[in-house]
Write an enzyme that holds these catalytic residues in place. Structure first.
Site, PDB file in Angstrom:
ATOM      1  N   TYR A 194       0.847  -1.198   0.000  1.00  0.00           N
ATOM      2  CA  TYR A 194       0.000   0.000   0.000  1.00  0.00           C
ATOM      3  C   TYR A 194       0.878   1.241   0.000  1.00  0.00           C
ATOM      4  O   TYR A 194       1.843   1.331   0.777  1.00  0.00           O
ATOM      5  CB  TYR A 194      -0.894   0.005   1.243  1.00  0.00           C
ATOM      6  CG  TYR A 194      -1.711   1.269   1.401  1.00  0.00           C
ATOM      7  CD1 TYR A 194      -2.994   1.367   0.866  1.00  0.00           C
ATOM      8  CD2 TYR A 194      -1.201   2.377   2.087  1.00  0.00           C
ATOM      9  CE1 TYR A 194      -3.744   2.523   1.002  1.00  0.00           C
ATOM     10  CE2 TYR A 194      -1.946   3.540   2.223  1.00  0.00           C
ATOM     11  CZ  TYR A 194      -3.216   3.605   1.676  1.00  0.00           C
ATOM     12  OH  TYR A 194      -3.956   4.755   1.806  1.00  0.00           O
ATOM     13  N   GLU A 199      -3.447   7.297  -4.286  1.00  0.00           N
ATOM     14  CA  GLU A 199      -3.369   6.054  -3.515  1.00  0.00           C
ATOM     15  C   GLU A 199      -3.228   4.874  -4.467  1.00  0.00           C
ATOM     16  O   GLU A 199      -3.946   4.795  -5.469  1.00  0.00           O
ATOM     17  CB  GLU A 199      -4.641   5.912  -2.679  1.00  0.00           C
ATOM     18  CG  GLU A 199      -4.628   4.732  -1.722  1.00  0.00           C
ATOM     19  CD  GLU A 199      -5.952   4.598  -0.974  1.00  0.00           C
ATOM     20  OE1 GLU A 199      -5.975   4.861   0.230  1.00  0.00           O
ATOM     21  OE2 GLU A 199      -6.966   4.237  -1.613  1.00  0.00           O
TER      22      GLU A 199
END
Lengths: 384, 294
Positions: free
Chosen positions: A104, A189
């Site tokens: 992530y 993101e």
């Protein structure tokens, strides 16, 4: 907020040099089939609905295909679906990579420190809200210094990468930093960021561009966000307008006052259906425009709460009365106004003369509008 | 003494020739503020409402001794206006302008900090100390000199609350509107120490709203370092997550920034929390009455 669909985010990624799977945007089952047949996208492939809402995998908006026929039927199954209120019109068909790990990476704004915040976690591929705090590294980045090499090293160490994969990740972090700043992003993101062979690849892309910066980026200005059609019209008219679940429309001046009005309304048993912040205006034309917009949301009743500081209550009242006249008799809804401040007496007089329930006490006014919304005789308004 | 502004405050209005700039120049003067200069690049040499207009802030400072500025210029030019003010030696600026991109604000904030300059806003009504000076757009009529300090993230709601304090027979020491953006030059934790140090303030009214964690940080400061009583209110209890409620900063994102979280933090820190804005004046009066006589 201008939320970019995955494929638009990935287009941006490509221009900044972020590694991506091979893929293509398609808008029909035939196009999906052709993408495989023509060799533009290798199999196995993944077919993903291009909607803004999250949770696509669990929601059936992502399917897999090992042949052109399967890609075609997957596309046929997803296109036209309504996913969390959004109709699927576009698909991204991409090669399905053999990945070793899912990570992530994100850049966002740290409002308290007033700096961009780099967030990384070795636990990617799941909702980040469910990942423990100890598994997320947060690095505040000074906007003048930029994302420094040592900060990238710290992030890469937290991701558990080394060798050529670390070099690939280092490049990616630099690219994300450039994108975040040059595109005026609120959020960039990647979840998951996959480790594939010796490098990292962005399997998803979530990019949000700041509304207020679209004067520098006109290419984003026309992109639809997850606004409702009425919210979109309001945005064009520069009126702050939010549709809620209830049936009473609230118009006030100033965001704080409008929010506070919703709170009071709710406390007294009302159910707010629209938040409309007039802002600092007392231009009767703007008031009229706002009121007519409110009418289109078909509230059971409308509550107007004005504090006249700079704004003059009488001009707001005039705009309101004028707008009310423009609504056909059969579609009119009960209107209760509470006004205080500048030229309060004149404003109250104008409203009362036009048959509007008007006073200067907030509690009394709120009680009146809640009663009006509940009255069975009120057939004019139809609940949404 | 008051907070940030006083009788020595000399204001330069950046964007004085625009509608807002002109209207509020008149209002600031009517408040008793020394508005000594205006700046609009390319329009130097003229006058607006008796205030000389210059081409640059540096020139305005040199010729008039201006020491504070208020920015009304449109959002795309606001960053430049602030950097110019800081470089001209201005150490207090109120940015009224709405819709400044937060990336610009990051530059503005850190540039000002580097030079020891204070920035209030953007998207804010500014600061006023009745009887002394006003830099910004808070309506003059709501004020009356007194001993209540007000710090708020909103505009009109603040006017209403400040007016309520006046109507309760009390008055204000200094009132600061911090602005509704996600990145602000001055937040509650920056402003609270100023009110703690201000001899003219007996009590602080804090008006927050959903979004971010500024109220939670304020609560921590109140608990650890503030000796003066606080009456607090937070708008947006009924706001749904994920929606911007009028202010760019008023959004509950990923479960953070809820009114409940803020109210609980403030209550736990010892602040008296009002459920409705109209309760504030009464709570302030009651709390002041309980203060030991000075």
């Amino acid at each position: 907020m201008v939320k970019l669909a995955e494929w638009r985010g990935k287009e941006l990624f490509r221009t900044y040099g972020v590694p991506l799977p091979r893929g293509k945007v398609v808008r029909s089952p035939g196009e999906a089939r052709a993408a495989i047949e023509d060799g533009e996208v290798p199999v196995p492939a993944v077919v993903k609905a291009q909607v803004l809402a999250g949770g696509r995998g669990k929601g059936g908006a992502v399917r897999f295909a090992t042949t052109a026929e399967e890609a075609e039927s997957a596309a046929a199954a997803i296109l036209g679906l309504e996913f969390k209120g959004e109709k699927v019109k576009e698909l991204l068909i991409e090669e399905k990579l053999a990945l070793q790990r899912e990570l992530y990476v994100a850049l966002a704004l740290d409002r308290s420190r007033r700096v961009p915040l780099l967030m990384v976690s070795a636990q990617g591929g799941v909702e980040i809200e469910g990942v423990g705090e100890e598994a997320i590294l947060r690095i505040p980045v000074h906007p003048f210094a930029g994302l420094a090499a040592y900060e990238r090293r710290a992030a890469i160490a937290a991701l558990g990468l080394s060798g050529p994969t670390a070099r690939s990740a280092d490049q990616l972090l630099g690219a994300l930093w450039d994108l975040f700043n040059r595109e005026d992003a609120e959020l960039v993101e990647i979840n998951p960021l996959a480790v594939v062979g010796d490098g990292v690849v962005a399997l998803d892309a979530k990019v949000i561009i700041e509304d207020d910066a679209t004067f520098r980026h006109p290419q984003y200005a026309d992109l639809r966000d997850d606004r409702t059609p009425l919210e979109e019209i309001a945005r064009e008219k520069e009126i702050a307008f939010v549709q809620l679940d209830g049936d009473i429309g609230v118009i006030a001046n100033g965001a704080g006052l409008t929010m506070a009005t919703l709170d009071v309304l709710k406390e007294f048993g009302g159910d707010p259906g629209v938040f409309l912040d007039l802002g600092g205006t007392d231009d009767p034309k703007k008031v009229t425009e706002a009121f007519l917009l409110m009418a289109e949301a078909h509230p059971r009743a409308v509550f107007l709460n004005i504090f006249g500081g700079v704004t003059r209550c009488d001009t707001v009242a005039r705009g309101l009365v004028d707008a009310r006249r423009q609504i056909p008799e059969t579609e009119r809804f009960p209107l209760v106004a509470r006004i205080r401040g500048n030229n309060e007496a004149e404003g109250l007089a104008i409203l009362r003369a036009a048959g509007v329930t008007a006073q200067n006490d907030l509690k009394e006014a709120v009680r009146a509008v809640v009663a009006a919304a509940r009255a069975p005789a009120n057939a004019a308004g139809t609940p949404r | 003494m008051s907070v940030l502004v006083n009788a020595d405050t000399r204001v330069v209005v950046q964007g004085i020739t625009g509608h807002q700039g002109t209207v509020h120049t008149v209002q600031m003067k009517a408040f008793g503020t020394k508005v000594v200069a205006g700046v609009t690049p390319g329009k130097g040499g003229g006058e607006v409402e008796g205030v000389p207009v210059f081409n640059s802030v540096a020139e305005a400072v040199e010729r008039t001794g201006a020491n504070a500025s208020v920015i009304f210029v449109p959002a795309p030019f606001a960053k430049d206006a602030y950097l110019e003010a800081v470089d001209a030696g201005i150490r207090l600026t109120v940015a009224v302008t709405e819709h400044i991109p937060f990336h610009d604000m990051l530059t503005m904030y850190h540039y000002g900090r580097l030079h020891g300059a204070k920035l209030i806003g953007p998207n804010c009504p500014g600061i006023a100390s009745p009887g002394k000076a006003k830099v910004g757009i808070i309506p003059n009529v709501v004020f009356r000199p007194g001993r209540v300090g007000v710090i708020s993230r909103s505009g009109t709601l603040t006017y209403e609350i400040v007016n309520g304090i006046k109507e309760a027979g009390l008055g204000q020491s200094t009132c600061i509107g911090l602005g509704g953006d996600p990145v602000v030059g001055t937040s509650f934790v920056d402003a609270l120490p100023w009110f703690e140090a201000d001899e003219e303030t007996d009590l602080v009214v804090l008006v927050g709203e959903i979004g971010g964690t500024a109220e939670e940080e304020a609560a921590e400061f109140i608990q650890r370092k503030l000796s003066k009583p606080v009456v607090a209110y937070v708008a947006g209890r009924s706001a749904p997550p994920g929606k911007r409620m009028g202010h760019a900063g008023a959004i509950i994102a990923r479960g953070r920034g809820t009114a409940e979280s803020k109210l609980t933090a403030l209550q736990n820190a010892g602040a008296e929390v009002a459920k409705f804005p109209y309760e504030i004046p009464g709570m302030v009066a009651e709390r002041l009455a309980r203060l030991p006589r000075r």
